[in-house]
Each structure stands twice: as structure tokens, then as C-alpha cells.
Design a protein around this motif. Structure first.
Motif, short mmCIF file in Angstrom:
data_model
loop_
_atom_site.label_atom_id
_atom_site.label_comp_id
_atom_site.label_asym_id
_atom_site.label_seq_id
_atom_site.Cartn_x
_atom_site.Cartn_y
_atom_site.Cartn_z
N ALA A 55 3.97 -0.13 8.86
CA ALA A 55 3.09 -1.28 9.08
C ALA A 55 1.68 -0.83 9.45
O ALA A 55 0.68 -1.43 9.03
N VAL A 56 1.59 0.24 10.23
CA VAL A 56 0.26 0.79 10.61
C VAL A 56 -0.48 1.24 9.33
O VAL A 56 -1.67 0.93 9.14
N VAL A 57 0.24 1.94 8.46
CA VAL A 57 -0.41 2.42 7.23
C VAL A 57 -0.87 1.23 6.39
O VAL A 57 -2.01 1.20 5.88
N ARG A 58 -0.02 0.22 6.24
CA ARG A 58 -0.40 -0.95 5.42
C ARG A 58 -1.63 -1.64 6.01
O ARG A 58 -2.54 -2.02 5.29
N ARG A 59 -1.66 -1.76 7.35
CA ARG A 59 -2.80 -2.45 7.98
C ARG A 59 -4.08 -1.62 7.81
O ARG A 59 -5.14 -2.16 7.50
N CYS A 60 -3.99 -0.30 8.01
CA CYS A 60 -5.19 0.55 7.87
C CYS A 60 -5.70 0.51 6.43
O CYS A 60 -6.92 0.58 6.18
N ALA A 61 -4.77 0.40 5.48
CA ALA A 61 -5.17 0.42 4.06
C ALA A 61 -6.03 -0.80 3.71
O ALA A 61 -6.74 -0.80 2.69
N GLN A 62 -5.99 -1.84 4.54
CA GLN A 62 -6.80 -3.03 4.25
C GLN A 62 -8.26 -2.85 4.63
O GLN A 62 -9.11 -3.67 4.27
N GLU A 63 -8.56 -1.82 5.40
CA GLU A 63 -9.94 -1.62 5.89
C GLU A 63 -10.70 -0.65 5.01
O GLU A 63 -10.23 0.47 4.77
N ASP A 64 -11.86 -1.05 4.57
CA ASP A 64 -12.66 -0.13 3.76
C ASP A 64 -13.12 1.06 4.58
O ASP A 64 -13.50 0.92 5.75
N GLY A 65 -13.10 2.21 3.95
CA GLY A 65 -13.69 3.40 4.58
C GLY A 65 -12.90 3.98 5.74
O GLY A 65 -13.37 4.86 6.45
N LEU A 66 -11.68 3.46 5.93
CA LEU A 66 -10.86 3.96 7.04
C LEU A 66 -9.86 4.96 6.50
O LEU A 66 -9.40 4.84 5.37
N GLY A 87 -15.65 8.76 13.36
CA GLY A 87 -15.20 7.60 14.13
C GLY A 87 -14.50 6.58 13.25
O GLY A 87 -14.22 5.46 13.68
N ARG A 88 -14.20 6.93 12.01
CA ARG A 88 -13.54 6.01 11.07
C ARG A 88 -12.16 6.53 10.69
O ARG A 88 -11.63 6.19 9.63
N GLN A 89 -11.60 7.37 11.53
CA GLN A 89 -10.24 7.84 11.25
C GLN A 89 -9.29 7.42 12.38
O GLN A 89 -9.64 7.52 13.56
N VAL A 90 -8.12 6.96 11.96
CA VAL A 90 -7.08 6.60 12.92
C VAL A 90 -6.12 7.79 13.00
O VAL A 90 -5.63 8.27 11.98
N ILE A 461 -2.12 15.03 -8.43
CA ILE A 461 -1.00 14.53 -7.61
C ILE A 461 -1.54 13.66 -6.48
O ILE A 461 -1.05 12.56 -6.21
N LYS A 462 -2.58 14.15 -5.83
CA LYS A 462 -3.19 13.38 -4.74
C LYS A 462 -3.69 12.03 -5.27
O LYS A 462 -3.46 10.98 -4.65
N GLY A 463 -4.34 12.06 -6.41
CA GLY A 463 -4.88 10.82 -6.99
C GLY A 463 -3.77 9.84 -7.33
O GLY A 463 -3.94 8.62 -7.20
N ALA A 464 -2.64 10.34 -7.76
CA ALA A 464 -1.53 9.47 -8.15
C ALA A 464 -0.84 8.86 -6.93
O ALA A 464 -0.49 7.69 -6.93
N LEU A 465 -0.66 9.67 -5.88
CA LEU A 465 0.09 9.19 -4.71
C LEU A 465 -0.79 8.46 -3.70
O LEU A 465 -0.31 7.61 -2.96
N ASP A 466 -2.05 8.83 -3.65
CA ASP A 466 -2.95 8.25 -2.63
C ASP A 466 -4.31 7.98 -3.27
O ASP A 466 -5.31 8.60 -2.92
N PRO A 467 -4.36 7.03 -4.23
CA PRO A 467 -5.59 6.85 -5.01
C PRO A 467 -6.79 6.44 -4.16
O PRO A 467 -7.93 6.74 -4.51
N ARG A 468 -6.53 5.79 -3.00
CA ARG A 468 -7.68 5.35 -2.18
C ARG A 468 -8.16 6.46 -1.24
O ARG A 468 -9.14 6.29 -0.53
N GLY A 469 -7.44 7.56 -1.20
CA GLY A 469 -7.83 8.64 -0.28
C GLY A 469 -7.66 8.25 1.17
O GLY A 469 -8.47 8.62 2.02
N LEU A 470 -6.56 7.52 1.46
CA LEU A 470 -6.33 7.03 2.82
C LEU A 470 -5.85 8.14 3.76
O LEU A 470 -6.14 8.13 4.95
N LEU A 471 -5.09 9.09 3.20
CA LEU A 471 -4.40 10.05 4.05
C LEU A 471 -5.13 11.39 4.14
O LEU A 471 -5.26 12.12 3.15
N ASN A 472 -5.61 11.67 5.32
CA ASN A 472 -6.22 12.95 5.68
C ASN A 472 -7.24 13.50 4.66
O ASN A 472 -7.13 14.67 4.23
#
Ligand SMILES: Cc1cc2nc3c(=O)[nH]c(=O)nc-3n(C[C@H](O)[C@H](O)[C@H](O)COP(=O)(O)OP(=O)(O)OC[C@H]3O[C@@H](n4cnc5c(N)ncnc54)[C@H](O)[C@@H]3O)c2cc1C
Length: 479
Positions: A55-66, A87-90, A461-472
């Protein structure tokens, strides 16, 4: 409209969302173990379950630039588990995901949540009469999730492999906030691409590991630890060949340490003394070797065989001296000595670390060549060379010349020293990161030295699994 922080508090509970309150409350999450990186997190979130993490990941994914930085014990040595300065990383900390979900004695597996400390996994396995063999000096603090995310190595890789080999299945929160689970404990499962292997070693860039099923082993009945000194690293490699022939899979650990690394331990940890001299009669520095044998057979027999093999190594001139501790407490003290080297380096001050891997057959020649090449780059620097010789993995570290300022040494010389050492590594067909990973520290090397097609496939692989670049973002992959 609720804010991000309100929503995160609703998901995990207000007590488990930490924000900067002007105190140093976030420092432990924002600064890495080596004190090389200090970032600034938007907040630290500590989910108490896989569903909460999703749920944390889904909520963070809604914020631009986070973006999200997964963090376990924060013992990583390459700065991959701490936020950047934006200051934009959880920071998503796993320390509340601590359940032992299942021990299956017949299947010889344990299923644990990601935030359990490695030592606690070892203890849970021991309580069931079994062995979980992953072993690192940081095992009291590092987490199994972090071990898998970095594909950690340690002191028994020679016999049991690294974290990847010990992992049979994972539970992962994807970048989309879905939960994928393969916690089946199967040793054979040829149903397509091995997704588990993608996540192991991905340093939080592809998904958040929330649980894992790990292989266990019978506990050995007998164990012998021994210490030997050798004139050269080549002799230490020859000794290992002898021990491999005599003991095969009973040889579980084989570590090497140069005299300077043990002298540094002696300076800061008075109680930890090497059992044999660090130099020969003429004052020339010796290499020390720490050997671990484990066997399902009788203790007295193993000890006798160990003493015979070491006596033969003395006769052959491979070793200068050997010592076999009389009891377990003395054996443990020898391991403490080995494990204190990175701690002593930390007290001595910032240093230039290399975590190189080479074919064993080239290791001694590598050290000779790199030592010689560095003379021209940083004359007088102290070579603190030690590591998992049995795996061809050395921590080839440089400390400022005695009395020199550590911070300015690092700032002035790091780039030239890295180039020099890694050029020699390349020449001998080795790797610039054997077990610590890439993190923030080695992205430059990744761009320079990893073959371009390999980097391109990783980016795909990164682009396919995390296209928004949310993770690290900013970790592992070069720009
Ligand atoms: C004294 C000392 C000795 C060490 N000895 C060794 C050694 O012998 N061998 C070795 O390999 N390493 C060693 N290390 C390095 C370190 O302990 C390992 O890399 C360890 O695996 C990191 O675990 P951690 O929980 O502290 O991860 P962290 O430092 O918190 O994170 C490391 C990386 O993993 C990611 N990550 C963490 N948890 C998760 C998760 N649940 N899901 C997805 N990504 C995650 C982070 O984002 C980061 O990129 C040592 C470190 C110290 C301080």
C-alpha cells in the motif's frame, strides 16, 4: 484532500512514519555505515506487513517526482540504502517485518520476513537443529532482505555459495505495488525466466523484498579452526589447494589478511591479538590465513587430519607457522580478529575501499601488480588487504599514510587510485565488485567497465519492471 504523509500514517500507523523534527531522529536512516553519504528523506516509513508495504508503494507511486529507497540494517558499504539529498525520497524501512513464518525440517527450508537480522535467521535455524550458513561480520545488524538485495557473500561462500545460492523463493512488492510470491521452497522449478534471480542483487531497484524462503543444511558435528602464516599470497593459494584436496567440501572458510590489516586491529582492539607473529625473523611481513573446517564426522578425527595437513604444509615450506586453537572460545577469538579489520579501518578514518574478485590463479599476481602500480599514484599509502581468499575476493583497501589526514587523502586520491586498481583488475579478468554491489559508489565504474550490452539489458529490465523509476533511482545503473 489528504496529504501523502496523512495517507502513509493511515496505512502503517502514525508512530511508524518518521519525519525530520529538527532533531537527529532520521540520521540513522539518512547516513550510511561508512559515513560517506548523508541524504535527506521526505520521511521514513516502517510498514508492519507485506500488505502495508504494498500500500505504501501504491500511494508513493501517485506522487510525481517521488521515489522509494528500501532499507534494511543500513550496513551496506556502497551507499545504496540511503536517500539522496533531494528530500523527495521515502525510505521504506523493513525493520518491522520480522516474523519467522515457517521452518520446514523435512524440506530443510526456512521462510522469514525481510527485516529479520541475519543473526536471528541463523538462530532460528539452529533452534530447529539446522544450519543457515550465510555469515558476515555485520550479521547482528544486516537484514536478510538486505543480504538478498545485495547478494551478500561473507565467510562461507566457498562451501555454501552466496545469498543467491541460499535463496529458493521470494516475496516481493513490485513497483506497481502488487505482491509476487514464490515462497514454495522448490528446488526445481523450470517454469520460464527465473524472476527470483532478477531480484537477488538488484539493490532495491526492481522491487521490495518482503520475505524469502532459504535453504538450510545439517549442522556439522565437528569443526576445526586454524591459523597459518605464509611468506607470500601465492603460498596461501598453494596451501588452499592442499586443503581442498584433503578436505573438499569440509573446507568451509578460507580468509587471508596482510600484516598491516592485523596491526591496525591490534592498535584499536587490544584484546584481539594474532596467535602467530606478523613478520618473519628478518622482519618481513607475513600473510595470515584463517581456515575453517566442518565435518559430519568425529571431532577428534577432523582435528587429527587438520594437524596432519598443516604439518605437511610446514614441511613443504608453504607455511611459516601454524596454530590450531584448543577450544571453541579460542576459535571464535580468531574470527573476531578477522571481523574487526573493517571496524579498525573505520576507526582509523576514511579509506579507499576495493572489493575485487579474481580467478584464484591470478590473485597473487594481481596483488603484486596493483601494489607496484599504486606506488606511483600514492606513495606511502598503507595497503590494508584482506578478504575471502577462498572465493578469490579481496578487500584491497588503502589507508592514508601513517599520520596523514584520512578525509583529504580520500578526496585527493580516490579517483586516481580506483582507476589504477580497477585497470589492473581488468587486466587479470576480474570484477570491481565481488560482493558489496554497486550502490551509489560504483555507478561510475559500472558505466566504464561493465560491457555496454550488459548495461543495456539491465536498463531494459529496469524499464520493464519499474518504468516510472520509482525504486531507488541513482543506484546501481549508470545514467
Ligand atoms: C562490518 C561489516 C562487514 C561486512 N561484511 C560483509 C561481507 O563479508 N560480505 C558482504 O557481502 N557484505 C558485507 N558487508 C556489507 C553489508 O553488511 C551487506 O551488503 C548486507 O547484505 C547489507 O544488508 P542490510 O540489511 O544492512 O542492507 P542495507 O544497507 O539497508 O541496504 C543495502 C541495499 O539493499 C537494498 N535493500 C535493503 N533491504 C531491501 C529489501 N527488503 N528489498 C529490496 N532492497 C533492499 C537497499 O536499497 C540497498 O540498495 C559488511 C558490512 C559491514 C558494516
Amino acid at each position: 484532500m489528504t496529504t501523502l504523509l496523512d495517507d502513509l500514517r493511515a496505512i502503517v500507523g502514525a508512530a511508524h512514519v518518521l519525519v525530520d523534527d529538527g532533531s537527529d531522529a532520521l540520521l540513522a536512516y539518512e547516513r550510511d555505515w561508512r559515513k560517506r553519504y548523508r541524504g535527506h528523506a521526505l520521511c521514513v516509513v516502517l510498514p508492519g506487513s507485506t500488505d502495508e508495504a504494498a500500500a505504501v508503494v501504491r500511494r508513493c507511486a501517485q506522487e510525481d517526482g517521488l521515489s522509494i529507497v528500501a532499507q534494511g540494517g543500513n550496513t551496506g558499504l556502497v551507499g545504496g540504502g540511503v536517500p539522496d539529498a533531494s528530500g523527495r525520497q521515502v525510505v521504506l524501512g523493513t525493520k518491522r517485518l520480522r516474523a519467522v513464518r515457517r521452518i520446514d525440517v523435512d524440506n530443510q527450508t526456512i521462510t522469514v520476513e525481510a527485516g529479520l537480522a541475519l543473526q536471528e535467521v541463523q538462530s532460528a535455524a539452529a533452534d530447529a537443529g539446522l544450519l543457515f550458513p550465510l555469515s558476515l561480520a555485520s550479521e547482528g545488524s544486516c537484514t536478510i532482505g538486505g543480504n538478498l538485495a545485495t547478494n551478500a557473500g561473507g565467510t562461507q561462500v566457498l562451501r555454501f555459495g552466496n545469498a543467491r545460492e541460499l535463496c529458493l523463493g521470494l516475496e516481493v512488492v513490485t513497483a506497481q505495488g502488487e505482491v509476487w510470491s514464490s515462497l514454495h521452497g522448490l528446488r526445481k522449478d523450470n517454469t520460464g525466466y527465473d524472476l527470483r534471480d532478477l531480484f537477488v542483487g538488484s539493490e532495491g531497484t526492481l522491487g521490495i523484498v518482503t520475505a524469502a524462503t532459504l535453504r538450510l543444511f545439517p549442522r556439522p558435528r565437528a569443526g576445526v579452526t586454524a591459523w597459518a602464516t605464509c611468506r607470500t599470497l601465492a603460498d596461501a593459494v598453494t596451501l588452499m589447494r592442499r586443503l581442498r584436496a584433503a578436505f573438499d567440501a569440509e573446507l568451509v572458510g578460507y580468509e587471508a589478511m596482510n600484516a598491516a590489516s592485523l596491526a591496525l586491529v591490534g592498535r584499536y582492539f587490544e584484546a584481539l591479538r594474532a596467535p602467530l607473529a606478523l613478520t618473519d625473523a628478518a622482519g618481513a611481513p607475513l600473510w595470515s590465513v584463517l581456515i575453517d573446517l566442518a565435518s559430519p564426522h568425529e571431532q577428534a578425527v577432523l582435528r587429527e587430519r587438520a594437524e596432519a595437513a598443516l604439518a605437511a604444509s610446514l614441511d613443504a615450506g608453504e607455511t611459516v607457522d601454524v596454530a590450531v586453537p584448543a577450544n571453541e572460545a579460542q576459535s571464535r577469538a580468531l574470527w573476531q580478529l578477522r571481523e574487526a579489520i573493517p571496524l579498525a579501518q573505520g576507526v582509523e578514518g576514511l579509506n579507499i575501499k576495493h572489493d575485487v574478485g579474481l580467478p584464484l590463479s591470478s590473485l597473487a599476481a594481481f596483488v603484486e601488480s596493483a601494489d607496484a602500480a599504486l606506488q606511483a599514484v600514492v606513495p606511502g599509502a598503507r595497503h590494508i588487504t584482506f578478504g575471502h581468499l577462498g572465493d578469490g575476493n579481496l578487500h584491497y583497501n588503502l589507508q592514508a599514510p601513517a599520520g596523514g589526514d584520512a578525509a583529504s587523502f580520500l578526496a585527493r586520491h580516490e579517483i586516481a587510485v580506483n582507476a589504477c586498481v580497477h585497470d589492473v583488475v581488468d587486466r587479470f579478468g576480474g570484477t570491481f565488485s565481488a560482493e558489496h554491489g554497486i550502490g551509489r559508489l560504483k555507478r561510475g565504474e559500472m558505466a566504464l567497465r561493465k560491457p555496454a550490452p550488459a548495461v543495456a539489458m539491465m536498463k531494459a529490465i529496469k524499464g520493464a519492471l519499474d518504468p516510472r523509476g520509482l525504486l531507488n533511482p541513482g543506484v546501481l545503473l549508470p545514467d
